[in-house]
Design an enzyme around this catalytic site. Sequence first.
Site, PDB file in Angstrom:
ATOM      1  N   LYS A 208       0.843  -1.210   0.000  1.00 39.58           N
ATOM      2  CA  LYS A 208       0.000   0.000   0.000  1.00 39.58           C
ATOM      3  C   LYS A 208       0.872   1.251   0.000  1.00 39.58           C
ATOM      4  O   LYS A 208       0.697   2.149  -0.796  1.00 39.58           O
ATOM      5  CB  LYS A 208      -0.926  -0.025   1.220  1.00 39.58           C
ATOM      6  CG  LYS A 208      -1.775   1.209   1.368  1.00 39.58           C
ATOM      7  CD  LYS A 208      -2.742   1.101   2.523  1.00 39.58           C
ATOM      8  CE  LYS A 208      -3.410   2.458   2.759  1.00 39.58           C
ATOM      9  NZ  LYS A 208      -4.375   2.447   3.853  1.00 39.58           N
ATOM     10  N   GLU A 214      10.579  -4.458   4.667  1.00 41.31           N
ATOM     11  CA  GLU A 214      10.735  -5.864   4.261  1.00 41.31           C
ATOM     12  C   GLU A 214      10.399  -6.029   2.780  1.00 41.31           C
ATOM     13  O   GLU A 214      11.122  -6.683   2.016  1.00 41.31           O
ATOM     14  CB  GLU A 214       9.805  -6.767   5.085  1.00 41.31           C
ATOM     15  CG  GLU A 214      10.137  -6.835   6.566  1.00 41.31           C
ATOM     16  CD  GLU A 214       9.478  -5.721   7.383  1.00 41.31           C
ATOM     17  OE1 GLU A 214       9.017  -4.717   6.793  1.00 41.31           O
ATOM     18  OE2 GLU A 214       9.452  -5.851   8.614  1.00 41.31           O
ATOM     19  N   GLY A 272      -4.720  -1.861   5.138  1.00 45.28           N
ATOM     20  CA  GLY A 272      -3.931  -3.005   4.672  1.00 45.28           C
ATOM     21  C   GLY A 272      -4.616  -4.341   4.925  1.00 45.28           C
ATOM     22  O   GLY A 272      -4.692  -5.198   4.053  1.00 45.28           O
ATOM     23  N   ARG A 273      -5.161  -4.513   6.138  1.00 42.60           N
ATOM     24  CA  ARG A 273      -5.767  -5.810   6.480  1.00 42.60           C
ATOM     25  C   ARG A 273      -7.150  -5.983   5.883  1.00 42.60           C
ATOM     26  O   ARG A 273      -7.792  -7.012   6.079  1.00 42.60           O
ATOM     27  CB  ARG A 273      -5.783  -5.980   8.003  1.00 42.60           C
ATOM     28  CG  ARG A 273      -6.389  -4.832   8.761  1.00 42.60           C
ATOM     29  CD  ARG A 273      -5.997  -4.876  10.234  1.00 42.60           C
ATOM     30  NE  ARG A 273      -6.423  -3.707  10.990  1.00 42.60           N
ATOM     31  CZ  ARG A 273      -5.738  -2.579  11.085  1.00 42.60           C
ATOM     32  NH1 ARG A 273      -4.595  -2.448  10.432  1.00 42.60           N
ATOM     33  NH2 ARG A 273      -6.185  -1.568  11.814  1.00 42.60           N
ATOM     34  N   GLU A 358      -4.686  -6.577  14.854  1.00 43.72           N
ATOM     35  CA  GLU A 358      -4.160  -5.279  14.443  1.00 43.72           C
ATOM     36  C   GLU A 358      -5.270  -4.222  14.530  1.00 43.72           C
ATOM     37  O   GLU A 358      -5.008  -3.040  14.721  1.00 43.72           O
ATOM     38  CB  GLU A 358      -3.574  -5.343  13.014  1.00 43.72           C
ATOM     39  CG  GLU A 358      -2.611  -4.202  12.715  1.00 43.72           C
ATOM     40  CD  GLU A 358      -1.802  -4.391  11.438  1.00 43.72           C
ATOM     41  OE1 GLU A 358      -0.589  -4.680  11.509  1.00 43.72           O
ATOM     42  OE2 GLU A 358      -2.387  -4.259  10.340  1.00 43.72           O
ATOM     43  N   HIS A 389      -5.142 -33.150  17.923  1.00 39.56           N
ATOM     44  CA  HIS A 389      -4.046 -34.020  18.363  1.00 39.56           C
ATOM     45  C   HIS A 389      -2.849 -33.220  18.845  1.00 39.56           C
ATOM     46  O   HIS A 389      -1.728 -33.739  18.890  1.00 39.56           O
ATOM     47  CB  HIS A 389      -3.657 -34.968  17.225  1.00 39.56           C
ATOM     48  CG  HIS A 389      -4.767 -35.927  16.920  1.00 39.56           C
ATOM     49  ND1 HIS A 389      -4.920 -37.111  17.589  1.00 39.56           N
ATOM     50  CD2 HIS A 389      -5.822 -35.822  16.072  1.00 39.56           C
ATOM     51  CE1 HIS A 389      -6.005 -37.732  17.139  1.00 39.56           C
ATOM     52  NE2 HIS A 389      -6.575 -36.962  16.229  1.00 39.56           N
ATOM     53  N   LYS A 517       9.562  -0.795  14.116  1.00 43.60           N
ATOM     54  CA  LYS A 517      10.139  -0.459  12.804  1.00 43.60           C
ATOM     55  C   LYS A 517      11.257   0.557  12.972  1.00 43.60           C
ATOM     56  O   LYS A 517      12.327   0.442  12.376  1.00 43.60           O
ATOM     57  CB  LYS A 517       9.055   0.169  11.897  1.00 43.60           C
ATOM     58  CG  LYS A 517       8.010  -0.774  11.390  1.00 43.60           C
ATOM     59  CD  LYS A 517       7.150  -0.034  10.364  1.00 43.60           C
ATOM     60  CE  LYS A 517       5.872  -0.754  10.053  1.00 43.60           C
ATOM     61  NZ  LYS A 517       4.962  -0.003   9.199  1.00 43.60           N
TER      62      LYS A 517
HETATM   63  O1  F6P Z   1       3.236  -2.515   9.664  1.00 47.38           O
HETATM   64  C1  F6P Z   1       1.915  -2.920   9.597  1.00 47.38           C
HETATM   65  C2  F6P Z   1       1.380  -2.732   8.223  1.00 47.38           C
HETATM   66  O2  F6P Z   1       1.238  -1.386   7.980  1.00 47.38           O
HETATM   67  C3  F6P Z   1       0.072  -3.464   8.008  1.00 47.38           C
HETATM   68  O3  F6P Z   1      -1.010  -2.784   8.497  1.00 47.38           O
HETATM   69  C4  F6P Z   1       0.089  -3.621   6.529  1.00 47.38           C
HETATM   70  O4  F6P Z   1      -0.848  -4.577   6.099  1.00 47.38           O
HETATM   71  C5  F6P Z   1       1.518  -4.046   6.324  1.00 47.38           C
HETATM   72  O5  F6P Z   1       2.248  -3.280   7.246  1.00 47.38           O
HETATM   73  C6  F6P Z   1       2.060  -3.859   4.937  1.00 47.38           C
HETATM   74  O6  F6P Z   1       1.981  -2.532   4.538  1.00 47.38           O
HETATM   75  P1  F6P Z   1       2.193  -2.115   3.015  1.00 47.38           P
HETATM   76  O7  F6P Z   1       1.098  -2.756   2.213  1.00 47.38           O
HETATM   77  O8  F6P Z   1       2.123  -0.628   3.003  1.00 47.38           O
HETATM   78  O9  F6P Z   1       3.531  -2.612   2.579  1.00 47.38           O
END
Ligand code: F6P
Length: 555
Positions: A208, A214, A272-273, A358, A389, A517
Site C-alpha cells: 500500500k 521488508e 492493509g488488512r 491489528e 491431536h 520499525k
Molecule cells: O506494519 C503494519 C502494516 O502497515 C500493516 O497494516 C500492513 O498490512 C503491512 O504493514 C504492509 O503494509 P504495506 O502494504 O504498506 O507494505
Amino acid sequence: MRTPSLTSTTSFQALENHAVQAEDWEMRDLFAADPQRFERLSCEGAGLFLDYSKNRLDGRTLELLAELARERGVEARRDAMFAGERINNTENRAVLHTALRAPRGSNLIVDGQDVNADVHAVLDRIKTFTDAVRSGEWLGHTGKPITDIVNIGIGGSDLGPKMVVLALRHYAHPRLKMHFVSNVDGHDMDAALSQVDPETTLFIVASKTFTTAETMMNAQTARSWFLERASAQSADSALAKHFVAVSTNLEAIKTFGIDPANMFPFWDWVGGRYSVWSAIGLSVALAVGFGYFSDFLAGAHDMDEHFRTAPLEQNMPAILALVGFWNREFLDAHSVSIAPYHQDLNRFPAYLQQLDMESNGKCVTREGEPVDTPTCPAIWGEPGTNGQHAYFQLLHQGTDVTPIDFIAALRPAHEMEHHHTALLANCFAQSEAFMKGKTIDEVRADLQGQGLSAEEVERLAPHKTFPGNRPSNTILMERLTPSTLGALIALYEHKTFVQGVIWNVNSFDQWGVELGKVLAKKIEAELLGESQPKDGKLSHDSSTNGLIARAKAAF
Ligand code: F6P
C-alpha cells in the site's frame, strides 16, 4: 462529543448484573430446558449459517448485548462507514473496503469523487491484465508465457492473497504456480527464487505504502536477481514484462523502476488488512480468474448487505461480535481459537490474527483515554483435526476458558466422501464435547463398566473428567467457493468492526507496529557499522547491546 466509558453505560451495567446470575449456568442444563435452543440461537445470511447456541448465554443475554450495541452506536457507525465518513479518526480517513465489492453502478460519491467508478475502472484493468496472463497472451521478455507468479508483500499485502489463493486452489489455473514472499529473512526469497525461471516469472510488488522495509528489500532483491539473468535487451523493457506493482504510491513505484502502466492502484481508504478486495487481490485474480474473483467480491457484498440491513438480533456479524464480547468480558476469555475443519482454510487463522488483533489490539479509546475493560483477545488456531491431536487437550481440560470458532463446509471439493464424513463428525463431536464435558459420575460409571477396581476408579476419575461448559460457535457453508469465502471474510471484518465500536477503539489504525520499525532501522545501521556509539557509550539497554554485540561478532 465524548463517548461515555463502556462501564458507565446503562446497558453494560445491566449486563454485569446479568452476568452474576449467569455465573453458575451450565450449557447442558440450558439445552435440556429449551428444546428449541438451536433454532433460537442460530442465524443465516449470505450463504453462511451460524450456530451460537453452544455459548453460556440465553435469549435475555442476547437482548442485553443488542441494547449495548445500540447504546454504543453500532448502527450509526456502521452507516457512517458505508457512507464514506472519516471514521478512522487518527488518520483522518474514510474506511471503504465495502466499496471495493459494491456492484458497478452503486452510487457512492465521497469528497466529490465517484468511488464506485474508480473501483470498477481498476477492476476492468485487472480483468484485462489477468485474462492476458492466464491465456498466455502476455509473454515474458523471451517470448514465453508466464508460469510462476511471485507476490512480494507483507501483512495485509500478503496474508489475504495467500490465504485466499490456498482456499480456492480448486479454482486455480493449472499453468500458474503461485508463490508468496513476505519475510525479510532471505530464506523466504531464496525458497521462491530457487523454484522459478526468470523467463517465465511475473513478480507482483504489493505494498500500500511502497515504503515497507521488508517488501522493499525483497523487491530489490527480486529485481537484481531478474536483471542478472535477463537476456540481453533493455532492462526497462525486460522489467516491464516481469514486474507489476500494486500500491497507492505512484511516485515510489516510478522511483523503483516499475512502469506506471504496470501499476494497479488503490486508495488510502483501504486499510492493509482489509485490502484483499482491492488490487492487492491481483494474485487471487491471476490464480482463479476474474470471473471467480468477481464471485469472491459478490459473496462479500452479500454479507455487507446482510450486515447493513439485518436487525442486530438477526445480524450474523453483530451476533458473532456480541457473543465474543460476552465471552471476553464476562467469561474472562483471553484468547479465541479458530478451528477450520477444512484443510484449504489452513491460513485463515493467520489471516484473522492480523484482521482482529491489528484492528482491536488497542488500550486507548478513540479519544485517547485508557479503555476501562479488556479489549481484543489473542486469536490463534490451526485446521481442526490437527489441532485435536496437539493443543485441544488444553482447550478441554486446561485452566483457561478459550472459546472456539468451528468452521466447516457441508460438501467437499473432492470425491472422498468418507473423509468428509469423518471430518464433519470430528467437528461436531468437538463442539459437543466442549459444551457437555463429562462429569465425574459419568466417568466413574464408565470405569466401573470396564471392570476396574473401586480404587482404580477413584484414582483415574479426576483425570478423565471434562469440565465442559466451554463455549463455541459453528459456522457452516454448503461448499467453500469464491462466494462463500468472500462472505466468511466479510463476516469477520464486520465482527471486528462491531467489537471495535463497543470498546470505542479506532479499529483502523495500527500505530502499535511503528516503534519496532523505527528501532530496527537504528539497530540495522549499528549492525552494518554505519552508526557508532556516541561518546563511546552504547545506546541501548544491556540486553539489546549484548545481542547486537554477539551478532556483530558472528558476521
Ligand atoms: O506494519 C503494519 C502494516 O502497515 C500493516 O497494516 C500492513 O498490512 C503491512 O504493514 C504492509 O503494509 P504495506 O502494504 O504498506 O507494505
